[in-house]
Design a protein around this motif. Structure first.
Motif, PDB file in Angstrom:
ATOM      1  N   TYR A   1      82.892  26.566  43.540  1.00 52.55           N
ATOM      2  CA  TYR A   1      81.989  27.534  42.894  1.00 52.55           C
ATOM      3  C   TYR A   1      82.264  27.631  41.397  1.00 52.55           C
ATOM      4  O   TYR A   1      81.489  28.226  40.650  1.00 52.55           O
ATOM      5  CB  TYR A   1      82.161  28.927  43.535  1.00 52.55           C
ATOM      6  CG  TYR A   1      81.745  28.988  44.979  1.00 52.55           C
ATOM      7  CD1 TYR A   1      82.678  28.866  46.008  1.00 52.55           C
ATOM      8  CD2 TYR A   1      80.402  29.127  45.322  1.00 52.55           C
ATOM      9  CE1 TYR A   1      82.297  28.908  47.338  1.00 52.55           C
ATOM     10  CE2 TYR A   1      80.007  29.168  46.643  1.00 52.55           C
ATOM     11  CZ  TYR A   1      80.950  29.062  47.644  1.00 52.55           C
ATOM     12  OH  TYR A   1      80.561  29.096  48.970  1.00 52.55           O
TER      13      TYR A   1
ATOM     14  N   PHE B   1      71.768  25.403  58.054  1.00 54.73           N
ATOM     15  CA  PHE B   1      72.318  24.329  57.219  1.00 54.73           C
ATOM     16  C   PHE B   1      73.311  23.521  58.066  1.00 54.73           C
ATOM     17  O   PHE B   1      73.930  24.046  58.994  1.00 54.73           O
ATOM     18  CB  PHE B   1      72.983  24.889  55.951  1.00 54.73           C
ATOM     19  CG  PHE B   1      73.998  25.954  56.197  1.00 54.73           C
ATOM     20  CD1 PHE B   1      73.650  27.295  56.156  1.00 54.73           C
ATOM     21  CD2 PHE B   1      75.319  25.619  56.517  1.00 54.73           C
ATOM     22  CE1 PHE B   1      74.597  28.288  56.390  1.00 54.73           C
ATOM     23  CE2 PHE B   1      76.268  26.603  56.755  1.00 54.73           C
ATOM     24  CZ  PHE B   1      75.902  27.940  56.696  1.00 54.73           C
TER      25      PHE B   1
ATOM     26  N   TYR C   1      73.170  38.445  50.225  1.00 55.80           N
ATOM     27  CA  TYR C   1      72.932  37.540  51.368  1.00 55.80           C
ATOM     28  C   TYR C   1      74.131  37.573  52.301  1.00 55.80           C
ATOM     29  O   TYR C   1      75.194  38.083  51.948  1.00 55.80           O
ATOM     30  CB  TYR C   1      72.647  36.101  50.905  1.00 55.80           C
ATOM     31  CG  TYR C   1      73.747  35.420  50.127  1.00 55.80           C
ATOM     32  CD1 TYR C   1      73.933  35.687  48.770  1.00 55.80           C
ATOM     33  CD2 TYR C   1      74.599  34.505  50.716  1.00 55.80           C
ATOM     34  CE1 TYR C   1      74.926  35.072  48.043  1.00 55.80           C
ATOM     35  CE2 TYR C   1      75.596  33.867  49.991  1.00 55.80           C
ATOM     36  CZ  TYR C   1      75.758  34.164  48.647  1.00 55.80           C
ATOM     37  OH  TYR C   1      76.764  33.540  47.931  1.00 55.80           O
TER      38      TYR C   1
ATOM     39  N   HIS D   1      84.122  23.762  49.081  1.00 51.31           N
ATOM     40  CA  HIS D   1      83.121  24.349  48.182  1.00 51.31           C
ATOM     41  C   HIS D   1      83.737  24.620  46.820  1.00 51.31           C
ATOM     42  O   HIS D   1      84.779  25.274  46.734  1.00 51.31           O
ATOM     43  CB  HIS D   1      82.581  25.668  48.769  1.00 51.31           C
ATOM     44  CG  HIS D   1      81.785  25.451  50.021  1.00 51.31           C
ATOM     45  ND1 HIS D   1      82.380  25.363  51.250  1.00 51.31           N
ATOM     46  CD2 HIS D   1      80.472  25.235  50.224  1.00 51.31           C
ATOM     47  CE1 HIS D   1      81.452  25.137  52.163  1.00 51.31           C
ATOM     48  NE2 HIS D   1      80.285  25.048  51.565  1.00 51.31           N
TER      49      HIS D   1
ATOM     50  N   HIS E   1      79.993  20.523  46.682  1.00 49.09           N
ATOM     51  CA  HIS E   1      80.986  20.281  47.724  1.00 49.09           C
ATOM     52  C   HIS E   1      82.172  19.574  47.065  1.00 49.09           C
ATOM     53  O   HIS E   1      81.972  18.713  46.196  1.00 49.09           O
ATOM     54  CB  HIS E   1      80.405  19.413  48.846  1.00 49.09           C
ATOM     55  CG  HIS E   1      79.337  20.125  49.620  1.00 49.09           C
ATOM     56  ND1 HIS E   1      78.493  19.487  50.504  1.00 49.09           N
ATOM     57  CD2 HIS E   1      78.953  21.422  49.641  1.00 49.09           C
ATOM     58  CE1 HIS E   1      77.657  20.337  51.038  1.00 49.09           C
ATOM     59  NE2 HIS E   1      77.916  21.542  50.529  1.00 49.09           N
TER      60      HIS E   1
ATOM     61  N   GLU F   1      73.988  17.414  52.739  1.00 48.31           N
ATOM     62  CA  GLU F   1      73.716  18.613  53.556  1.00 48.31           C
ATOM     63  C   GLU F   1      72.234  18.615  53.910  1.00 48.31           C
ATOM     64  O   GLU F   1      71.393  18.088  53.155  1.00 48.31           O
ATOM     65  CB  GLU F   1      74.072  19.869  52.747  1.00 48.31           C
ATOM     66  CG  GLU F   1      73.973  21.149  53.553  1.00 48.31           C
ATOM     67  CD  GLU F   1      74.913  22.228  53.075  1.00 48.31           C
ATOM     68  OE1 GLU F   1      75.496  22.110  51.982  1.00 48.31           O
ATOM     69  OE2 GLU F   1      75.076  23.204  53.798  1.00 48.31           O
TER      70      GLU F   1
ATOM     71  N   THR G   1      71.992  31.167  57.017  1.00 46.98           N
ATOM     72  CA  THR G   1      72.047  32.067  55.864  1.00 46.98           C
ATOM     73  C   THR G   1      70.821  32.971  55.864  1.00 46.98           C
ATOM     74  O   THR G   1      69.707  32.517  56.170  1.00 46.98           O
ATOM     75  CB  THR G   1      72.073  31.269  54.545  1.00 46.98           C
ATOM     76  OG1 THR G   1      73.247  30.447  54.518  1.00 46.98           O
ATOM     77  CG2 THR G   1      72.078  32.190  53.324  1.00 46.98           C
TER      78      THR G   1
ATOM     79  N   TYR H   1      69.167  21.281  54.995  1.00 52.12           N
ATOM     80  CA  TYR H   1      68.734  22.692  55.062  1.00 52.12           C
ATOM     81  C   TYR H   1      67.418  22.737  55.815  1.00 52.12           C
ATOM     82  O   TYR H   1      66.514  21.922  55.557  1.00 52.12           O
ATOM     83  CB  TYR H   1      68.499  23.229  53.647  1.00 52.12           C
ATOM     84  CG  TYR H   1      69.704  23.816  52.937  1.00 52.12           C
ATOM     85  CD1 TYR H   1      70.989  23.370  53.189  1.00 52.12           C
ATOM     86  CD2 TYR H   1      69.544  24.816  51.991  1.00 52.12           C
ATOM     87  CE1 TYR H   1      72.078  23.905  52.523  1.00 52.12           C
ATOM     88  CE2 TYR H   1      70.628  25.378  51.312  1.00 52.12           C
ATOM     89  CZ  TYR H   1      71.888  24.908  51.599  1.00 52.12           C
ATOM     90  OH  TYR H   1      72.972  25.440  50.939  1.00 52.12           O
TER      91      TYR H   1
ATOM     92  N   THR I   1      71.747  32.650  46.449  1.00 53.31           N
ATOM     93  CA  THR I   1      73.140  32.358  46.803  1.00 53.31           C
ATOM     94  C   THR I   1      73.889  32.018  45.515  1.00 53.31           C
ATOM     95  O   THR I   1      73.273  31.732  44.482  1.00 53.31           O
ATOM     96  CB  THR I   1      73.223  31.163  47.774  1.00 53.31           C
ATOM     97  OG1 THR I   1      72.631  30.017  47.158  1.00 53.31           O
ATOM     98  CG2 THR I   1      72.528  31.494  49.099  1.00 53.31           C
ATOM     99  N   ARG I   2      75.249  32.042  45.574  1.00 51.07           N
ATOM    100  CA  ARG I   2      76.031  31.732  44.377  1.00 51.07           C
ATOM    101  C   ARG I   2      75.732  30.307  43.891  1.00 51.07           C
ATOM    102  O   ARG I   2      75.560  30.035  42.721  1.00 51.07           O
ATOM    103  CB  ARG I   2      77.528  31.852  44.697  1.00 51.07           C
ATOM    104  CG  ARG I   2      78.001  33.270  44.889  1.00 51.07           C
ATOM    105  CD  ARG I   2      79.367  33.325  45.541  1.00 51.07           C
ATOM    106  NE  ARG I   2      79.285  32.862  46.939  1.00 51.07           N
ATOM    107  CZ  ARG I   2      80.340  32.819  47.745  1.00 51.07           C
ATOM    108  NH1 ARG I   2      81.555  33.159  47.296  1.00 51.07           N
ATOM    109  NH2 ARG I   2      80.221  32.418  49.003  1.00 51.07           N
ATOM    110  N   GLY I   3      75.638  29.402  44.808  1.00 52.65           N
ATOM    111  CA  GLY I   3      75.458  27.984  44.470  1.00 52.65           C
ATOM    112  C   GLY I   3      76.817  27.319  44.337  1.00 52.65           C
ATOM    113  O   GLY I   3      77.801  27.955  43.916  1.00 52.65           O
TER     114      GLY I   3
END
Ligand code: F6R
Ligand code: ZN
Length: 193
Positions: A163, A153, A56, A161, A94, A100, A75, A102, A89-91
């Protein structure tokens, strides 16, 4: 917080799926997110065969980094699978507990949300879907379609972020192709938070 320019016109280029101006543009290839896919053998088979597809790409416009200002981004998740698992997406969570929004412009997929206690909620995410992701919930988008899944988004500047948890534990659920269609299944590797 004072602004010389109180607004910014942002061009939404739906031909190239870009924002103009965009402060950050990022492509994420399989090799950059191999730990996020559940089928590590499928990942290694693809990479050792010299296949390292862009899974992506996303771009963001951020007027300032002040928490409370807003970021808008776009995205594009390409169609494809790693083993049975769809491109996604990785995911992330926050770093600040911010929500958020979308909005899906094109395609069909799923939005996966997970609380810090491992509770998972999923939403069909197709063209026209407008979804609110609550503060404190991790989120990942999955493309279950044959074409590109494209969405806008909107979230507060300075959200940050995280991860790490997702990279380490994954989501409690996976979205895989089974019987020719998307299935939400338990992640056998998920160790509860
Ligand atoms: C921002 C947001 C999206 C994602 C983007 C890429 O908070 O949720 O912009 O950042 O869709 O996904 P990740 O960041 O999970 O690789
Ligand atoms: Zn987010």
């Amino acid at each position: 917080m004072s602004f010389e320019i109180p607004f910014q016109l942002i061009k939404l280029d739906l031909k190239n799926f870009l924002l103009e101006p965009a402060k950050r543009v990022k492509e994420v290839k399989l090799s950059e997110m191999k730990e996020f896919f559940s089928d590590s053998k499928a990942v290694e088979d693809m990479l050792s065969a010299g296949r390292d597809p862009v899974i992506y790409k996303y771009c963001e416009f951020e007027a300032s980094e002040e928490f409370g200002d807003m970021i808008v981004g776009l995205t594009v998740i390409y169609p494809g699978r790693v083993g049975k698992e769809y491109f996604m997406t990785r995911g992330h969570f926050h770093e600040k507990d911010s929500g958020e929004i979308y909005y899906c412009l094109r395609g069909s997929g799923m939005l996966l949300m997970q609380s810090k206690h491992g509770k998972v909620v999923h939403a069909e995410f197709t063209r026209g879907s407008l979804c609110h992701v609550a503060p404190g919930w991790g989120h990942r988008t999955i493309n279950t379609w044959r074409g590109r899944l494209v969405f806008l988004f909107f979230y507060p500047s300075g959200s940050g972020h995280d991860y790490g948890i997702i990279k380490e534990k994954g989501f409690a659920k996976l979205v895989i192709a089974e019987g020719g269609r998307p299935q939400l299944v338990d992640n056998p590797k998920y160790v509860g938070q």
